[in-house]
Motif scaffolding. Sequence first.
Motif, short mmCIF file in Angstrom:
data_model
loop_
_atom_site.label_atom_id
_atom_site.label_comp_id
_atom_site.label_asym_id
_atom_site.label_seq_id
_atom_site.Cartn_x
_atom_site.Cartn_y
_atom_site.Cartn_z
N ILE A 86 36.87 42.65 37.89
CA ILE A 86 38.18 43.55 37.90
C ILE A 86 37.80 44.52 39.17
O ILE A 86 39.23 44.86 39.69
CB ILE A 86 38.02 44.62 36.34
CG1 ILE A 86 38.32 44.11 35.39
CG2 ILE A 86 38.85 45.94 36.56
CD1 ILE A 86 37.81 44.57 34.12
N LEU A 87 36.95 45.13 39.44
CA LEU A 87 36.94 45.79 40.73
C LEU A 87 37.33 44.92 42.03
O LEU A 87 37.77 45.41 42.87
CB LEU A 87 35.40 46.30 41.06
CG LEU A 87 35.12 47.41 39.90
CD1 LEU A 87 33.51 47.75 40.14
CD2 LEU A 87 35.75 48.62 40.01
N GLU A 88 36.87 43.73 41.84
CA GLU A 88 37.45 43.04 43.10
C GLU A 88 38.91 42.54 43.02
O GLU A 88 39.50 42.71 44.22
CB GLU A 88 36.58 41.53 43.11
CG GLU A 88 35.32 41.57 43.48
CD GLU A 88 34.65 40.09 43.05
OE1 GLU A 88 35.09 39.15 42.59
OE2 GLU A 88 33.43 39.89 43.53
N SER A 89 39.54 42.69 41.94
CA SER A 89 40.92 42.22 41.97
C SER A 89 41.52 43.80 42.51
O SER A 89 42.75 43.62 42.81
CB SER A 89 41.30 42.18 40.39
OG SER A 89 41.32 43.33 39.67
N LEU B 184 26.47 45.28 41.79
CA LEU B 184 27.84 45.73 41.46
C LEU B 184 27.98 47.32 42.02
O LEU B 184 29.32 47.60 42.11
CB LEU B 184 27.43 46.09 39.78
CG LEU B 184 28.59 46.80 38.86
CD1 LEU B 184 29.98 45.59 39.06
CD2 LEU B 184 28.35 46.79 37.33
N LEU B 185 26.91 47.97 42.14
CA LEU B 185 27.06 49.23 43.08
C LEU B 185 25.95 49.32 43.90
O LEU B 185 24.81 50.08 43.37
CB LEU B 185 27.14 50.58 41.83
CG LEU B 185 27.56 51.86 42.32
CD1 LEU B 185 28.65 52.09 43.03
CD2 LEU B 185 27.18 52.91 41.24
N SER C 280 28.99 43.57 32.75
CA SER C 280 28.83 43.78 34.10
C SER C 280 29.76 42.78 34.95
O SER C 280 30.21 43.00 36.02
CB SER C 280 27.30 43.64 34.53
OG SER C 280 26.66 44.73 33.82
N LYS C 281 29.60 41.40 34.56
CA LYS C 281 30.42 40.46 35.35
C LYS C 281 31.79 40.45 35.41
O LYS C 281 32.43 40.46 36.15
CB LYS C 281 29.91 39.14 34.67
CG LYS C 281 28.55 38.39 35.16
CD LYS C 281 28.28 37.00 34.65
CE LYS C 281 26.94 36.37 35.25
NZ LYS C 281 26.83 35.27 34.74
N GLU C 282 32.34 40.90 34.05
CA GLU C 282 33.68 41.06 34.12
C GLU C 282 34.15 42.55 34.77
O GLU C 282 35.34 42.40 35.48
CB GLU C 282 34.19 41.42 32.56
CG GLU C 282 34.18 40.25 31.75
CD GLU C 282 34.27 40.54 30.14
OE1 GLU C 282 34.55 39.68 29.23
OE2 GLU C 282 33.81 41.90 29.65
#
Length: 238
Positions: free
Chosen positions: A78-81, A37-38, A72-74
Motif C-alpha cells: 500500500i505504501l509503495e502504491s 517496512l520503516l 505488514s506485507k500488505e
Amino acid sequence: MGYCNARGGIEIYRIGEISEKIGLSVRSLRYYDKIGLLTPSFKNENGFRYYSEDDLAKCQKIAVLKVLGFTSKEIEKILESGDIKEELEHQESLIANKIEHLTLIRKSIEIARNRMETHSELPLLIADLKKVFKGYIQEFHDKNRTTQKTGRPNKKHNKKAHIEVFKLLRKIASEKDVRRDDYIKLLKQNPRLRNSHYFSKYFVMLRLSKSNKFKLDEIDTLEKNIKKFIKSLDSDIV
C-alpha cells in the motif's frame, strides 16, 4: 520531544519518542526496521535509531493500517502504491463481498443446525446445503448467460468463454508475468466485469463455487487487482 540534528538542522526523534507519539511499541519499531517496512533515516555509530519528520508521517500511516487489520506485507504494498485512499476503497469493496459470501454461509449453518435436531433428517442435510450455494450460482449464471439472436442460451459460446476466462484468472491469481494485455483479454472475454454490480456478484459466486479450484486468498487477490485495473482504465477515459 524531537530535537534538531546539529549537522543539518533537521528535527529528528529517538525511537522511544516515536513509540510514545504513535502508540507502537519499541519492539514493533525495531521489527519494522528489520523487515524494511520503516527504516529510520539516521543511525549513529552505536546503532541508535533516529527518525525524521517523514519517518514519523510514514509511521503514522503504518499505525492506522495496522489498526485496520492489514498485514505488514500488505502495508508495504500500500505504501509503495502511494495511494492509501484508493487501497482502502478496494478493501472496503472486498469486505462487502465477503460479507455477502459469509451471509450465505451463515444461512447454510442455520439449515444444518435445524437438520441436526432430528437424526431422521440428516440424509437431507447435504442436499439442502447444496441448494443454498447452487441456487445462488445458478441464478447468477441464468441472469448473465450469453444468448443467441433467437433468445436461446448460446451454450457453445458460454463454455468457450468460461474456459478462456478461467485461464486468464488463473494467470492473474499467480501474479507471475502478468501483463496489461492479460487484463485487456479478460475484459474482452467478460466485458460485464466493468459493471460494478455484476463484478461484486461475480466474486461472491467464485467464493461459493467448489469447481473453480481457487483458494479464498487468491480470489481476494483477483478481485483487488482486476478492480484496480478497471479503475485505471476509467481514469484514462476521464
